[in-house]
Design a protein around this motif. Sequence first.
Motif, PDB file in Angstrom:
ATOM      1  N   LYS A 279      -8.129   3.339  19.591  1.00 31.17           N
ATOM      2  CA  LYS A 279      -7.360   3.093  18.373  1.00 31.17           C
ATOM      3  C   LYS A 279      -7.024   1.608  18.227  1.00 31.17           C
ATOM      4  O   LYS A 279      -6.606   0.967  19.171  1.00 31.17           O
ATOM      5  CB  LYS A 279      -6.063   3.902  18.452  1.00 31.17           C
ATOM      6  N   ALA A 280      -7.198   1.068  17.043  1.00 35.42           N
ATOM      7  CA  ALA A 280      -6.896  -0.349  16.786  1.00 35.42           C
ATOM      8  C   ALA A 280      -5.384  -0.544  16.694  1.00 35.42           C
ATOM      9  O   ALA A 280      -4.658   0.372  16.304  1.00 35.42           O
ATOM     10  CB  ALA A 280      -7.543  -0.775  15.485  1.00 35.42           C
ATOM     11  N   PRO A 281      -4.907  -1.740  17.032  1.00 32.92           N
ATOM     12  CA  PRO A 281      -3.482  -2.028  16.851  1.00 32.92           C
ATOM     13  C   PRO A 281      -3.089  -1.885  15.374  1.00 32.92           C
ATOM     14  O   PRO A 281      -3.929  -2.020  14.485  1.00 32.92           O
ATOM     15  CB  PRO A 281      -3.346  -3.481  17.295  1.00 32.92           C
ATOM     16  N   VAL A 282      -1.825  -1.613  15.132  1.00 35.41           N
ATOM     17  CA  VAL A 282      -1.363  -1.345  13.775  1.00 35.41           C
ATOM     18  C   VAL A 282      -1.666  -2.508  12.838  1.00 35.41           C
ATOM     19  O   VAL A 282      -2.101  -2.293  11.705  1.00 35.41           O
ATOM     20  CB  VAL A 282       0.158  -1.027  13.766  1.00 35.41           C
ATOM     21  N   SER A 283      -1.486  -3.731  13.286  1.00 38.45           N
ATOM     22  CA  SER A 283      -1.745  -4.882  12.405  1.00 38.45           C
ATOM     23  C   SER A 283      -3.210  -4.935  11.970  1.00 38.45           C
ATOM     24  O   SER A 283      -3.520  -5.211  10.804  1.00 38.45           O
ATOM     25  CB  SER A 283      -1.355  -6.184  13.098  1.00 38.45           C
TER      26      SER A 283
ATOM     27  N   MET B 143       0.816  -1.213   0.000  1.00 37.49           N
ATOM     28  CA  MET B 143       0.000   0.000   0.000  1.00 37.49           C
ATOM     29  C   MET B 143       0.849   1.263   0.000  1.00 37.49           C
ATOM     30  O   MET B 143       0.326   2.362  -0.052  1.00 37.49           O
ATOM     31  CB  MET B 143      -0.925   0.007   1.215  1.00 37.49           C
ATOM     32  N   GLY B 144       2.171   1.106   0.085  1.00 42.30           N
ATOM     33  CA  GLY B 144       3.060   2.257   0.026  1.00 42.30           C
ATOM     34  C   GLY B 144       3.277   2.953   1.354  1.00 42.30           C
ATOM     35  O   GLY B 144       3.695   4.110   1.391  1.00 42.30           O
ATOM     36  N   LEU B 145       2.999   2.270   2.453  1.00 34.12           N
ATOM     37  CA  LEU B 145       3.223   2.858   3.770  1.00 34.12           C
ATOM     38  C   LEU B 145       4.676   2.662   4.178  1.00 34.12           C
ATOM     39  O   LEU B 145       5.257   1.612   3.951  1.00 34.12           O
ATOM     40  CB  LEU B 145       2.315   2.204   4.814  1.00 34.12           C
ATOM     41  N   ASN B 146       5.247   3.675   4.797  1.00 30.71           N
ATOM     42  CA  ASN B 146       6.620   3.557   5.253  1.00 30.71           C
ATOM     43  C   ASN B 146       6.650   3.297   6.762  1.00 30.71           C
ATOM     44  O   ASN B 146       5.637   3.456   7.444  1.00 30.71           O
ATOM     45  CB  ASN B 146       7.420   4.809   4.890  1.00 30.71           C
ATOM     46  N   PRO B 147       7.787   2.879   7.290  1.00 31.27           N
ATOM     47  CA  PRO B 147       7.876   2.552   8.714  1.00 31.27           C
ATOM     48  C   PRO B 147       7.496   3.708   9.640  1.00 31.27           C
ATOM     49  O   PRO B 147       6.912   3.480  10.700  1.00 31.27           O
ATOM     50  CB  PRO B 147       9.343   2.183   8.908  1.00 31.27           C
ATOM     51  N   ILE B 148       7.765   4.923   9.238  1.00 30.16           N
ATOM     52  CA  ILE B 148       7.440   6.079  10.091  1.00 30.16           C
ATOM     53  C   ILE B 148       5.931   6.188  10.279  1.00 30.16           C
ATOM     54  O   ILE B 148       5.450   6.426  11.389  1.00 30.16           O
ATOM     55  CB  ILE B 148       8.023   7.376   9.493  1.00 30.16           C
ATOM     56  N   SER B 149       5.164   5.989   9.210  1.00 28.75           N
ATOM     57  CA  SER B 149       3.710   6.089   9.343  1.00 28.75           C
ATOM     58  C   SER B 149       3.158   4.966  10.215  1.00 28.75           C
ATOM     59  O   SER B 149       2.170   5.156  10.920  1.00 28.75           O
ATOM     60  CB  SER B 149       3.029   6.072   7.976  1.00 28.75           C
ATOM     61  N   LEU B 150       3.794   3.808  10.172  1.00 30.34           N
ATOM     62  CA  LEU B 150       3.355   2.702  11.019  1.00 30.34           C
ATOM     63  C   LEU B 150       3.661   2.993  12.488  1.00 30.34           C
ATOM     64  O   LEU B 150       2.831   2.732  13.360  1.00 30.34           O
ATOM     65  CB  LEU B 150       4.023   1.399  10.589  1.00 30.34           C
ATOM     66  N   ILE B 151       4.831   3.534  12.752  1.00 31.04           N
ATOM     67  CA  ILE B 151       5.210   3.858  14.126  1.00 31.04           C
ATOM     68  C   ILE B 151       4.304   4.947  14.695  1.00 31.04           C
ATOM     69  O   ILE B 151       3.901   4.887  15.853  1.00 31.04           O
ATOM     70  CB  ILE B 151       6.694   4.271  14.190  1.00 31.04           C
ATOM     71  N   LYS B 152       3.955   5.930  13.870  1.00 31.04           N
ATOM     72  CA  LYS B 152       3.080   7.015  14.326  1.00 31.04           C
ATOM     73  C   LYS B 152       1.708   6.499  14.748  1.00 31.04           C
ATOM     74  O   LYS B 152       1.048   7.093  15.585  1.00 31.04           O
ATOM     75  CB  LYS B 152       2.875   8.041  13.210  1.00 31.04           C
TER      76      LYS B 152
END
Length: 62
Positions: free
Chosen positions: A24-28, A5-14
Amino acid sequence: MAKEMGLNPISLIKNIPSKSEQWKAPVSVWIQEMYEKLQENAFRKKARKRENHTFRKEGEAK
């Protein structure tokens, strides 16, 4: 899925929920929901395209 989907690690960490963000749901789970929506939208778009193509062919034949 996130990479597709084009997400980078920074957006996942945020988007990792803190203790104060219980709503808020967990990132997974968040990624899975976004991926499913993306797939549904792609399927609908493909179906609409097929319908329009079929409709045009029938209209041209008459």
